[in-house]
Design an enzyme around this catalytic site. Structure first.
Site, short mmCIF file in Angstrom:
data_model
loop_
_atom_site.label_atom_id
_atom_site.label_comp_id
_atom_site.label_asym_id
_atom_site.label_seq_id
_atom_site.Cartn_x
_atom_site.Cartn_y
_atom_site.Cartn_z
N GLU A 67 -54.00 85.02 26.21
CA GLU A 67 -53.49 85.08 27.61
C GLU A 67 -52.08 85.70 27.69
O GLU A 67 -51.77 86.40 28.69
CB GLU A 67 -53.49 83.72 28.06
CG GLU A 67 -54.64 83.02 27.98
CD GLU A 67 -55.24 82.24 26.76
OE1 GLU A 67 -55.76 81.12 26.98
OE2 GLU A 67 -54.81 82.49 25.79
N CYS A 103 -50.68 78.10 26.47
CA CYS A 103 -51.04 79.16 27.30
C CYS A 103 -51.32 78.56 28.68
O CYS A 103 -51.37 79.23 29.59
CB CYS A 103 -52.35 79.90 26.66
SG CYS A 103 -51.90 80.74 25.13
N ARG A 202 -68.10 90.08 3.75
CA ARG A 202 -67.33 89.33 2.81
C ARG A 202 -65.89 89.47 3.44
O ARG A 202 -65.00 88.45 3.41
CB ARG A 202 -67.18 89.96 1.29
CG ARG A 202 -68.44 89.71 0.73
CD ARG A 202 -68.44 90.48 -0.91
NE ARG A 202 -69.73 90.29 -1.53
CZ ARG A 202 -69.77 90.72 -2.77
NH1 ARG A 202 -68.68 91.52 -3.38
NH2 ARG A 202 -70.97 90.61 -3.36
N THR A 214 -75.28 82.41 -12.51
CA THR A 214 -75.04 83.80 -12.02
C THR A 214 -73.81 84.37 -12.27
O THR A 214 -73.64 85.53 -12.72
CB THR A 214 -75.20 83.90 -10.29
OG1 THR A 214 -76.69 83.52 -9.94
CG2 THR A 214 -74.91 85.19 -9.88
N LEU A 222 -67.51 89.99 -6.51
CA LEU A 222 -67.21 89.34 -5.19
C LEU A 222 -65.94 89.51 -4.35
O LEU A 222 -65.53 88.88 -3.63
CB LEU A 222 -67.06 87.63 -5.51
CG LEU A 222 -68.48 87.20 -6.44
CD1 LEU A 222 -67.78 85.66 -6.45
CD2 LEU A 222 -69.80 87.37 -5.83
#
Length: 331
Positions: A67, A103, A202, A214, A222
């Site tokens: 705004e 706002c 990501r 893993t 990553l």
């Protein structure tokens, strides 16, 4: 045309115009997907005499809200038009003092004739208070224009504040015959294009998680090396931290969104606990004869989209309990 018919037609045209300008708010808001976090993405448009005289979006957390930026963009010669203007904003104007003033109070001071709000802000310090401030000043307020689209854009923010946990996206890649590796050894399934899209994703989310198996076996980085943006916070799931405790920890650290990229067991633990909002599966046109089977899909899901990228297909689903997008705004 009868008078009643004319009146209904005018109402219909006004509603169509409201949706048109709210779509513009959504387009603007989406530009803040990286910078606005942890604040929601918000767009604002000011319309007078059938034309846009100001628009803006929340660019960066700690800086001006949508705004504020919309009012700042109004040219001096158009300032007198504000008293007859309609302001469109995709999320309820804030009503509290934070890093910036409220706002809702700014809108009252500017003296616009009407305000159209996409959806109510779920944040505890707002939740209808912004709309109340504007209405108490005698300004007409319409709420709920493209409400589902506005909620879907900020699904991370809404999920975080309503469920006290991050928005959770489960993501894996598999072969055409349903395996995520080749004879239990790592298998490259993504192509250059889908890898880039994964890194874009990501950059748009707060954190990324893999299971300890893993992590120990594949040593995944990553990061977002194939895209521009911040690296997500890296999390490794271990047996000594239950998912319920993990959700509490992430909520306390204001992590609003989480990508899960672990193996079958990790994904199925989230699915069985009901801790997921979206599932994204990449399927490559290759097959293997043995390996780890892809996670079993839950029953309580619906298709979001299915698109092909360089020969691979990315299929997305959402939970029946998650916020609902509609066809008017792309997923």
């Amino acid at each position: 045309m009868q008078f009643a018919d004319c009146e209904l037609f005018c109402i219909f045209v006004a509603m169509m115009n409201d949706e048109q300008y709210m779509l513009r708010c959504l387009q603007l808001a989406a530009n803040g997907i990286q910078g606005a976090r942890p604040n929601p993405m918000v767009g604002a448009v000011i319309v007078a005499d059938g034309r846009i005289i100001g628009e803006g979006y929340h660019v960066r957390c700690g800086e001006g809200h949508a705004e504020v930026n919309a009012f700042a963009s109004v040219r001096p010669e158009d300032e007198p038009l504000l008293k007859e203007a309609t302001m469109y904003v995709s999320l309820e104007p804030c009503a509290h003092y934070g890093k910036t003033p409220p706002c809702a109070e700014l809108i009252v001071r500017k003296g616009v004739r009407r305000v159209v709000v996409g959806c109510i802000d779920p944040f505890a310090q707002v939740q209808g208070r912004g709309v109340a401030i504007i209405r108490q000043a005698g300004i007409e307020v319409t709420v709920g224009v493209l409400e589902e689209e506005c909620q879907w854009l900020n699904r991370r923010f809404f999920t975080f504040h309503s469920k006290h946990r991050p928005y959770i996206l489960l993501k894996w890649a598999q072969t055409a015959n349903g395996f995520i590796d080749d004879h239990f050894q790592p298998l490259t399934i993504s192509n250059e294009l889908t890898q880039m899209l994964s890194h874009q994703l990501r950059a748009e989310e707060d954190a990324i998680l893999v299971g300890h198996t893993t992590y120990d076996r594949d040593h995944p980085r990553l990061d977002v090396r194939h895209w521009h943006g911040p690296n997500p916070k890296r999390i490794v799931l271990t047996h000594d931290r239950p998912l319920s405790q993990l959700m509490d920890d992430l909520y306390q650290h204001e992590v609003q969104s989480l990508i899960v990229e672990g193996g079958r067991q990790t994904h199925e633990s989230f699915i069985e606990a009901g801790l997921w909002d979206e599932i994204r599966i990449e399927t490559a046109p290759v097959t293997v004869t043995d390996g780890t089977a892809a996670p079993r899909l839950p029953a309580d899901m619906v298709l979001l989209s299915k698109k092909e990228y360089g020969g691979n297909t990315i299929t997305s689903y959402r939970s029946l309990q998650a916020l609902r997008p509609t066809s008017a705004f792309p997923t």
